[in-house]
Design an enzyme around this catalytic site. Structure first.
Site, PDB file in Angstrom:
ATOM      1  CE1 TYR A 167      -3.141  -2.596   0.089  1.00 12.71           C
ATOM      2  CE2 TYR A 167      -3.820  -2.220   2.164  1.00 12.71           C
ATOM      3  CZ  TYR A 167      -4.004  -2.836   0.902  1.00 12.71           C
ATOM      4  OH  TYR A 167      -5.157  -3.945   1.139  1.00 12.71           O
ATOM      5  CE  LYS A 183       1.229 -17.608  -3.341  1.00 12.87           C
ATOM      6  NZ  LYS A 183       0.293 -18.900  -3.136  1.00 12.87           N
ATOM      7  CG  ASP A 229      -2.284 -20.049  -1.330  1.00 16.97           C
ATOM      8  OD1 ASP A 229      -1.306 -19.898  -0.487  1.00 16.97           O
ATOM      9  OD2 ASP A 229      -2.044 -20.785  -2.280  1.00 16.97           O
ATOM     10  CG  ASP A 267      -7.201  -4.708   3.706  1.00 15.16           C
ATOM     11  OD1 ASP A 267      -8.299  -4.449   4.589  1.00 15.16           O
ATOM     12  OD2 ASP A 267      -7.071  -3.719   3.028  1.00 15.16           O
ATOM     13  CG  ASP A 289     -12.508  -6.668   6.029  1.00 14.93           C
ATOM     14  OD1 ASP A 289     -11.925  -6.211   7.071  1.00 14.93           O
ATOM     15  OD2 ASP A 289     -12.803  -6.021   5.245  1.00 14.93           O
TER      16      ASP A 289
END
Ligand code: NAD
Length: 363
Positions: free
Chosen positions: A141, A191, A223, A247, A251
């Site tokens: 970000y 990852k 994943d 993020d 959620d």
């Protein structure tokens, strides 16, 4: 020594839920002789209405000087037409960045009695208690270079996922510290099979682990972590991950619990000073109706006592009181009808505050 807590009620239901949370804070402050002093400031839209600024220098300085900050929520349709740099959300982004809050704690907690509110089967989520720690100020970000440009006759968009060793070290340390205060299991999500930045992430996390032999460390690809969160969420204690992965995962984890009015959060700086707030917003659709559930904010007070003010006994007392109230069937509208029909009492915001205060006083 006295401890200084800044209270920022904010807008919409922010003022209503914070009023109840402060009552709870006052009760444990007195019972446990915590020596907490509070100061309240306008913030967000309320501050814009008063001074034309969503975050004044006075409020910012008070937050810098405070040991911890309790925030309700900010924003609302009234401010949609305010100049972009004066909108409530700008005040919040600036406050987070000025305070260097790099570590975002999002617990996903589901009381067994509310398991029906989840979209997963009750036996999979009832009693869920996991904490997701998301790096908040780095990663993709914020990484450079970023942009959209023309290459070989077509537009190309690009971002950069970048983490320095120091950034990884401090969020990993934060993760181990939090795990130490819970069930001592930390799962680092990356990852590393594809991304070099994750390879470094994993190396540094393993290095930091040497200082925490009492915490069990595991690693998971993002994943798989997403899959495991909906397959068997109760396997996790604390998960630590980067900004982008956190993020998304936080959620998803929040929605496992199905009730937005129940979820607290915290953002910490390098010294453990933090800003504590419910995950939800200012809910203008129910502001002023007494329908707002104050429990997310009350649980944010508990997190503040546990993670910044080191008052675990007072935090435990709040957590137990909330669990008691839930198990007694006391419900705000957002969590009503979750499996205990016939045994539920529907209450408003202030009555929920009354119930938690009474449970604390009875304990
Ligand atoms: P929201 O979280 O405010 O509301 C979403 C839905 O959940 C609404 O139906 C609301 O009534 C309900 N809800 C939220 N909190 C509740 C509670 N404690 N009890 C019962 N029901 C509750 O999200 P939104 O409607 O998208 O945003 C409203 C405003 O809040 C916007 O201005 C947005 O920018 C702002 N916002 C602020 C924050 C923050 O302060 N950190 C976070 C998210 C959104």
């Amino acid at each position: 020594m006295s401890k200084n807590v800044v209270i920022l009620p904010g807008d919409g239901i922010g003022t209503e839920i914070v009023e109840q949370a402060v009552r709870v804070l006052d009760v444990v402050n007195e019972t446990h002789k915590l020596g907490i002093e509070t100061q309240t400031f306008a913030f967000g839209g309320a501050s814009y209405d008063q001074s034309g600024e969503p975050l004044t220098e006075e409020t910012l300085n008070a937050c810098r000087a405070a040991d911890a900050i309790l925030l309700g929520a900010i924003g609302g349709p009234k401010y949609d037409k305010a100049p972009r740099d004066k909108r409530p959300e700008r005040g919040l982004l600036r406050l987070r960045s000025e305070l260097g809050l790099f570590s975002n704690l999002r617990p996903a907690l589901l009381y067994p009695e509310l398991a029906d509110a989840s979209s997963l089967k009750p036996e999979l989520v009832g009693g869920l208690d996991l904490m997701i720690l998301r790096e908040l100020t780095g990663g993709i970000y914020f990484g450079e270079p970023r942009g959209i440009e023309e290459r070989n006759g077509q537009r190309v968009g690009f971002n950069t996922m970048v983490y320095g060793e120091d950034e990884i070290r401090r969020i990993a340390t934060s993760g181990f510290e939090i795990a130490r205060q819970r069930n001592k299991r930390l799962c680092s999500v990356d990852k590393a099979n594809v991304l070099e930045v994750s390879e470094l992430w994993r190396e540094v996390v393993i290095d930091v682990a040497k200082d925490y032999p009492d915490v069990e460390l595991s690693h998971m690809y993002v994943d798989n972590a997403a899959m495991q969160l909906v397959r068997e969420p109760k396997q996790f204690d604390v998960m630590v991950t980067s900004n982008l992965f956190g993020d998304i995962l936080s959620d998803a984890a929040a929605m496992l619990t199905g009730s937005i009015g129940m979820l607290p959060s915290a953002s910490l700086d390098i010294n453990g000073k933090g800003m504590y707030e419910p995950v939800h917003g200012s809910a203008p659709d129910i502001a002023g109706t007494g329908k707002a559930n104050p429990l997310a904010t009350i649980l944010s007070v508990s997190m503040m006592l546990r993670y910044t003010l080191n008052e675990a006994a007072a935090a435990d007392q709040i957590d137990t009181a909330v669990a008691t109230v839930i198990s007694n069937g006391v419900r705000c509208a957002d969590i009503a009808g979750t499996g205990q029909s016939g045994k539920e009492t529907l209450v408003n915001t202030a009555q929920m505050g009354d119930a938690v205060v009474a449970a604390i006083q009875a304990s």
